[in-house]
Design an enzyme around this catalytic site. Structure first.
Site, PDB file in Angstrom:
ATOM      1  N   THR A   1       0.810  -1.222   0.000  1.00 39.86           N
ATOM      2  CA  THR A   1       0.000   0.000   0.000  1.00 39.86           C
ATOM      3  C   THR A   1       0.842   1.270   0.000  1.00 39.86           C
ATOM      4  O   THR A   1       0.517   2.250  -0.670  1.00 39.86           O
ATOM      5  CB  THR A   1      -0.897   0.005   1.263  1.00 39.86           C
TER       6      THR A   1
ATOM      7  N   SER B   1       1.242  -7.478  -1.556  1.00 43.41           N
ATOM      8  CA  SER B   1       1.793  -8.649  -0.862  1.00 43.41           C
ATOM      9  C   SER B   1       0.817  -9.810  -0.805  1.00 43.41           C
ATOM     10  O   SER B   1       1.182 -10.909  -0.402  1.00 43.41           O
ATOM     11  CB  SER B   1       2.289  -8.284   0.541  1.00 43.41           C
TER      12      SER B   1
ATOM     13  N   THR C   1       1.212  -4.914   3.918  1.00 39.12           N
ATOM     14  CA  THR C   1       0.902  -5.364   5.285  1.00 39.12           C
ATOM     15  C   THR C   1       0.182  -6.712   5.325  1.00 39.12           C
ATOM     16  O   THR C   1       0.238  -7.404   6.335  1.00 39.12           O
ATOM     17  CB  THR C   1       0.038  -4.324   6.032  1.00 39.12           C
TER      18      THR C   1
END
Ligand code: ASP
Length: 322
Positions: free
Chosen positions: A11, A56, A87
């Site tokens: 992000t 991710s 994250t």
């Protein structure tokens, strides 16, 4: 001091697109330049970008290898490492690096953001600045720096999907690194590990399938390590035993962990050879099982899963209580 920043995506470096936030080039690079000029520092930064930068959600053990490769290649020339990561699977990667980098003698700090640098009110700049500071002051090991907290890499979990304070970590008896005389990178192989969750009355044929096909299974049990005693789960465990694949039990509870044998209702799991994952997080258990499955040669995989390698089992009280 020389710090290598490894940018993998997430992000923090994304921009708004019609399909939602997506990775974009340049944002993180510009922020690092700004921070490099602003921070009180006696450090030099270099940047390695993993191309393409990814969300991710799409990370795999091959990406864990790519990050570890960068660390190993720069190990002699750098004093510390900052890994910028999405994250969603950051906790998996942190655990994976703990297991893979035996003998790590320098700090590796993972960070990211909940709001992109491109958006107002982003937490990215603060997390990045904190991570650079942590890289200069932390003990050797793999750490997660997020929302002002420095967390143990093999105990960290993402516990909130939108708050800035998105990560937490349980206690740990030892720092997040595997002591050894020199750095040795254990490369991840392409093992197929599945994570299965038990639920009251849930479909159980999935256990039979996974334990009959995968290389290893993480079983998310209830509380201290119980599961519904069903023909489907029993058939799955029999298949796992027959194929010699490891099944590791972890707890769905956030604290305390599994303690197989506490309840008679869980004894069929013990009899079937299920390995007690104790207080390991599902992220750590997944990375650890993938790690031991990737080791070449005659290895006692069960014994390796059962032993605490880098604090993943938590505090001594939790380990003794098992
Ligand atoms: N989906 C994003 C990722 O994991 C979420 C984030 O970075 O916060 O890459």
């Amino acid at each position: 001091m020389k710090i290598l920043v490894i940018y993998t995506g997430g992000t923090i470096g994304m921009v708004r697109t019609a399909a939602g936030f997506a990775p974009s080039a340049g944002l993180v690079e510009a922020e690092l330049q700004k921070l490099g000029a602003e921070l009180e520092h006696g450090f030099a930064l270099s940047l390695a970008t993993l191309v393409p930068a990814i969300d991710s959600a799409n990370a795999s053990p091959l990406d864990w290898n790519r990050i570890a490769d960068e660390i190993v290649a720069a190990y002699q020339t750098h004093d510390a490492f900052v890994v910028i990561h999405g994250t969603d699977t950051l906790a998996f990667t942190a655990s994976a690096l703990c297991f893979a980098l035996e003998g790590l003698g320098k700090p590796v700090i993972l960070t990211g953001a909940m709001v992109p640098l491109s958006e107002p009110g982003s937490d990215g700049s603060a997390n990045l600045a904190d991570a650079l500071r942590a890289a200069q002051s932390s003990a050797p090991g793999v750490w997660v720096q997020f929302a002002g907290k420095l967390l143990h890499g093999a105990r960290a979990r993402k516990v909130h999907s939108s708050a800035f304070d998105a990560f937490t970590a349980g206690d740990a008896a030892v720092p997040p690194c595997r002591p050894a005389g020199r750095l040795q990178f254990h490369r991840y192989a392409d093992a197929s590990v599945s994570v299965l969750t038990v639920a009251p009355g849930g479909c159980t044929s999935v256990f039979e399938y996974a334990m009959g096909h995968c290389d290893g299974v993480i079983l998310r049990c209830y509380g201290a390590g119980t599961a519904p005693d069903t023909p489907g789960l029993r058939a799955g465990l029999a298949a796992a035993k027959q194929r010699g694949i490891p099944v590791v039990a972890v707890s769905q509870s956030d604290g305390g962990g599994a303690a197989m044998g506490t309840y008679a209702s869980g004894s069929f799991l013990v009899e079937a050879g299920v390995i007690d994952g104790g207080a390991m997080t599902v992220e750590a258990a997944y990375a650890k099982l993938t790690h031991v499955l990737g080791l070449a040669g005659p290895v006692d995989r069960r014994a390796l899963v059962e032993v605490d390698l880098c604090g993943e089992f938590g505090s001594p009280r939790q380990v003794q209580g098992r």
